[in-house]
Design a protein around this motif. Structure first.
Motif, PDB file in Angstrom:
ATOM      1  N   PHE A 183      38.997  40.017  47.431  1.00  0.00           N
ATOM      2  CA  PHE A 183      38.349  41.178  46.797  1.00  0.00           C
ATOM      3  C   PHE A 183      39.192  41.777  45.666  1.00  0.00           C
ATOM      4  O   PHE A 183      38.650  42.180  44.636  1.00  0.00           O
ATOM      5  CB  PHE A 183      38.038  42.274  47.830  1.00  0.00           C
ATOM      6  N   ASP A 184      40.523  41.840  45.862  1.00  0.00           N
ATOM      7  CA  ASP A 184      41.379  42.445  44.826  1.00  0.00           C
ATOM      8  C   ASP A 184      41.274  41.669  43.516  1.00  0.00           C
ATOM      9  O   ASP A 184      41.120  42.242  42.445  1.00  0.00           O
ATOM     10  CB  ASP A 184      42.855  42.464  45.275  1.00  0.00           C
ATOM     11  N   GLN A 185      41.359  40.331  43.649  1.00  0.00           N
ATOM     12  CA  GLN A 185      41.249  39.487  42.443  1.00  0.00           C
ATOM     13  C   GLN A 185      39.871  39.667  41.794  1.00  0.00           C
ATOM     14  O   GLN A 185      39.753  39.753  40.566  1.00  0.00           O
ATOM     15  CB  GLN A 185      41.459  38.009  42.825  1.00  0.00           C
ATOM     16  N   ALA A 186      38.849  39.762  42.639  1.00  0.00           N
ATOM     17  CA  ALA A 186      37.478  39.931  42.128  1.00  0.00           C
ATOM     18  C   ALA A 186      37.380  41.220  41.314  1.00  0.00           C
ATOM     19  O   ALA A 186      36.827  41.222  40.205  1.00  0.00           O
ATOM     20  CB  ALA A 186      36.487  39.951  43.297  1.00  0.00           C
ATOM     21  N   ILE A 187      37.952  42.297  41.844  1.00  0.00           N
ATOM     22  CA  ILE A 187      37.868  43.582  41.138  1.00  0.00           C
ATOM     23  C   ILE A 187      38.690  43.520  39.843  1.00  0.00           C
ATOM     24  O   ILE A 187      38.235  43.971  38.786  1.00  0.00           O
ATOM     25  CB  ILE A 187      38.333  44.741  42.060  1.00  0.00           C
ATOM     26  N   ALA A 188      39.886  42.911  39.922  1.00  0.00           N
ATOM     27  CA  ALA A 188      40.745  42.839  38.732  1.00  0.00           C
ATOM     28  C   ALA A 188      40.077  42.014  37.627  1.00  0.00           C
ATOM     29  O   ALA A 188      40.093  42.389  36.455  1.00  0.00           O
ATOM     30  CB  ALA A 188      42.087  42.228  39.112  1.00  0.00           C
ATOM     31  N   GLU A 189      39.454  40.898  37.986  1.00  0.00           N
ATOM     32  CA  GLU A 189      38.915  39.999  36.953  1.00  0.00           C
ATOM     33  C   GLU A 189      37.465  40.288  36.571  1.00  0.00           C
ATOM     34  O   GLU A 189      37.047  40.004  35.455  1.00  0.00           O
ATOM     35  CB  GLU A 189      39.018  38.539  37.425  1.00  0.00           C
ATOM     36  N   PHE A 190      36.700  40.824  37.518  1.00  0.00           N
ATOM     37  CA  PHE A 190      35.260  40.970  37.280  1.00  0.00           C
ATOM     38  C   PHE A 190      34.783  42.423  37.304  1.00  0.00           C
ATOM     39  O   PHE A 190      33.603  42.684  37.057  1.00  0.00           O
ATOM     40  CB  PHE A 190      34.457  40.169  38.336  1.00  0.00           C
ATOM     41  N   GLY A 191      35.705  43.363  37.596  1.00  0.00           N
ATOM     42  CA  GLY A 191      35.327  44.770  37.785  1.00  0.00           C
ATOM     43  C   GLY A 191      34.579  45.379  36.613  1.00  0.00           C
ATOM     44  O   GLY A 191      33.713  46.226  36.794  1.00  0.00           O
ATOM     45  N   LYS A 192      34.915  44.932  35.415  1.00  0.00           N
ATOM     46  CA  LYS A 192      34.285  45.550  34.230  1.00  0.00           C
ATOM     47  C   LYS A 192      33.050  44.765  33.757  1.00  0.00           C
ATOM     48  O   LYS A 192      32.403  45.149  32.783  1.00  0.00           O
ATOM     49  CB  LYS A 192      35.315  45.634  33.094  1.00  0.00           C
ATOM     50  N   LEU A 193      32.763  43.656  34.424  1.00  0.00           N
ATOM     51  CA  LEU A 193      31.620  42.835  33.998  1.00  0.00           C
ATOM     52  C   LEU A 193      30.381  43.143  34.826  1.00  0.00           C
ATOM     53  O   LEU A 193      30.479  43.693  35.922  1.00  0.00           O
ATOM     54  CB  LEU A 193      31.963  41.345  34.164  1.00  0.00           C
ATOM     55  N   SER A 194      29.226  42.769  34.300  1.00  0.00           N
ATOM     56  CA  SER A 194      28.002  42.884  35.091  1.00  0.00           C
ATOM     57  C   SER A 194      27.875  41.587  35.898  1.00  0.00           C
ATOM     58  O   SER A 194      27.802  40.502  35.325  1.00  0.00           O
ATOM     59  CB  SER A 194      26.827  43.071  34.140  1.00  0.00           C
ATOM     60  N   CYS A 195      27.886  41.737  37.219  1.00  0.00           N
ATOM     61  CA  CYS A 195      27.982  40.542  38.080  1.00  0.00           C
ATOM     62  C   CYS A 195      26.845  40.445  39.101  1.00  0.00           C
ATOM     63  O   CYS A 195      26.077  41.384  39.291  1.00  0.00           O
ATOM     64  CB  CYS A 195      29.292  40.571  38.864  1.00  0.00           C
ATOM     65  N   TYR A 196      26.794  39.320  39.768  1.00  0.00           N
ATOM     66  CA  TYR A 196      25.891  39.157  40.905  1.00  0.00           C
ATOM     67  C   TYR A 196      26.546  38.211  41.900  1.00  0.00           C
ATOM     68  O   TYR A 196      27.562  37.568  41.589  1.00  0.00           O
ATOM     69  CB  TYR A 196      24.513  38.644  40.458  1.00  0.00           C
ATOM     70  N   ALA A 197      25.988  38.167  43.087  1.00  0.00           N
ATOM     71  CA  ALA A 197      26.540  37.307  44.133  1.00  0.00           C
ATOM     72  C   ALA A 197      25.515  36.236  44.474  1.00  0.00           C
ATOM     73  O   ALA A 197      24.304  36.486  44.464  1.00  0.00           O
ATOM     74  CB  ALA A 197      26.820  38.131  45.381  1.00  0.00           C
ATOM     75  N   GLU A 198      26.035  35.029  44.741  1.00  0.00           N
ATOM     76  CA  GLU A 198      25.147  33.925  45.077  1.00  0.00           C
ATOM     77  C   GLU A 198      25.576  33.336  46.406  1.00  0.00           C
ATOM     78  O   GLU A 198      26.779  33.172  46.657  1.00  0.00           O
ATOM     79  CB  GLU A 198      25.277  32.878  43.973  1.00  0.00           C
ATOM     80  N   LYS A 199      24.608  33.016  47.211  1.00  0.00           N
ATOM     81  CA  LYS A 199      24.901  32.378  48.485  1.00  0.00           C
ATOM     82  C   LYS A 199      25.569  31.030  48.229  1.00  0.00           C
ATOM     83  O   LYS A 199      25.212  30.337  47.286  1.00  0.00           O
ATOM     84  CB  LYS A 199      23.584  32.171  49.251  1.00  0.00           C
TER      85      LYS A 199
END
Ligand code: ATP
Ligand code: MG
Ligand code: MG
Length: 411
Positions: A183-199
């Motif tokens: 989660f930390d890496q996800a927030i650091a790298e993707f926190g400012k982007l518009s994202c979605y999650a895929e199964k």
């Protein structure tokens, strides 16, 4: 192809260069907008080439004024300006000095490019049309990202794929979330982007079908012609190899993949070739991953395998609405494409190319395509296509030294 309608091309990188290589023997004039030293401009001369960014609206208008139809090298472009030149038109100066407004055709349609730019919207649209996709959910950003990721993890279980909606390619914009520790890496790298999650899709193989789409002037589909199915192998999210036909997949499943691909492309707008990336799940379902509205890495082997209508020739033929063949039967029994990715040092790939030059088989051929680009780690700097008159498993044995050497370069 006697017509001299000028095709405007936004972007002149390696795909643009390969399009120009197909355009020259067909006598199709292409005016490119890109930097002065863009690879495609070295392949094809046109007095109306524009110099500058293919994202510059004023330069796009200027280029369009010299063209009858516009296309793009890749989908990461400004679709507002494409919509404008298509629906409102551009100012054209006539021979007598007067000006008129001319509407310019855009293929594939700016509507398709706009939809595809956003991978989440793209797949929501497909799902509404009944196309099978992996389950996806919008992800909240900012302070809401952490609770949103926790919620998704309990819904999907681990692992799941975090994806940026826009500007991704070669897996830049994807992060596999294997546990809460990511989660930390996800927030650091993707926190400012518009994202979605895929199964997560536990797939047997990935495959891809290139489809040629043509339409009439009212936008109704005229033809949907699929190329043979290819198996794509991705390592670290980047395509490393392509096999035609797929290894160990029945003709029935290949036919199903072609049907799914034609169905999806039939739901888009504009003329051209489209790559449909798909997963074959462990329980035999075909899921659409994403579409590229243009010639694609998985279609490079058509240059030698379907030489009378490579994906680049098809792009030109479809956009200019010229005659196309009924089917796209390969001229070889099997084909394997190996991407040349940059290694740790600038000349790390030299031994791979030397090996390719030294290979010989009476029933196979090896074609090296280097793009003349600066080598950087993991950058696509070329590809090698091996074709053969033998089953794909046998061709794979012949190509094994190349596959191994390409692997060594990457490490
Ligand atoms: P491209 O360069 O093709 O545009 P991209 O950056 O848009 O790639 P995707 O196509 O979304 O990225 O994913 C890249 C690769 O990651 C896929 O080809 C596949 O190998 C893997 N992948 C993507 N989504 C999933 C998923 N939901 N489950 C398992 N693997 C996945
Ligand atoms: Mg993509
Ligand atoms: Mg992809």
């Amino acid at each position: 192809m006697a017509s001299k309608r000028v095709l405007g091309l936004l972007g002149g990188g390696q795909l643009g260069a390969m399009l120009c290589e197909a355009a020259n023997p067909l006598n199709v004039p292409i005016a490119i907008l890109d930097a002065e030293n863009a690879p495609a401009k070295k392949i094809h001369y046109n007095k109306n080439h524009g110099t500058g960014s293919f994202k510059d609206a004023a330069k796009i208008r200027e280029l369009a004024a010299h063209c009858e139809v516009m296309t793009v090298e890749v989908e990461h472009v400004d679709t507002e300006i494409l919509e404008e030149i298509n629906t409102k038109g551009v100012q054209v100066t006539n021979a007598d000095g007067t000006t008129t407004t001319k509407k310019i055709a855009v293929h594939p349609s700016w509507k398709t490019i706009r939809l595809i730019q956003n991978k989440y919207d793209q797949k929501e649209y497909f799902a509404k049309q009944g196309v099978p996709i992996a389950e996806q959910v919008a992800l909240d950003g900012g302070d809401a990202m952490l609770p949103s990721m926790k919620e998704i993890s309990s819904k999907f279980g681990f692992p799941w794929m975090l994806k940026s909606r826009k500007d991704s390619y070669d897996g830049r914009g994807n992060l596999k979330i294997s546990s809460e520790a990511d989660f930390d890496q996800a927030i650091a790298e993707f926190g400012k982007l518009s994202c979605y999650a895929e199964k997560w899709v536990p797939f047997q193989i990935e495959f891809s079908v290139m489809v040629i789409r043509t339409e009439d002037d009212a936008g109704n589909t005229k033809r949907l012609i699929p190329y043979p199915v290819v198996e794509t192998v991705h390592e670290d999210n980047i395509c490393s190899k392509v096999y035609m036909p797929p290894r160990n997949i029945s003709p029935e499943i290949c036919k199903r993949a072609q049907d799914v691909a034609c169905n999806v492309v039939g739901k888009l707008w504009g003329r051209g070739v489209f790559a449909v990336e798909m997963f074959l799940t462990k329980n035999g379902n075909v899921l659409v991953n994403e579409i590229a509205p243009r010639p694609h890495n998985s279609g490079h082997l058509t240059i030698e395998s379907v030489p009378y209508m490579s994906q680049f020739k098809a792009q030109l033929t479809a956009i200019l609405d010229k005659p196309l063949p009924e089917t796209l039967k390969p001229h070889v029994q099997s084909s394997i494409m190996i991407n040349v990715l940059g290694g740790a040092t600038p000349d790390a790939h030299d031994s791979l190319i030397e090996k390719a030059e030294s290979m010989y088989h009476p029933d196979a051929a090896v074609y090296v395509h280097m793009y003349g680009k600066e080598s950087k780690p993991s950058r696509k700097i070329g590809h090698i296509t091996v074709t053969g008159f033998m089953p794909v498993a046998e061709l794979e044995k012949f190509a094994e030294p190349l596959i191994q050497s390409a692997q060594d370069v990457r490490q």
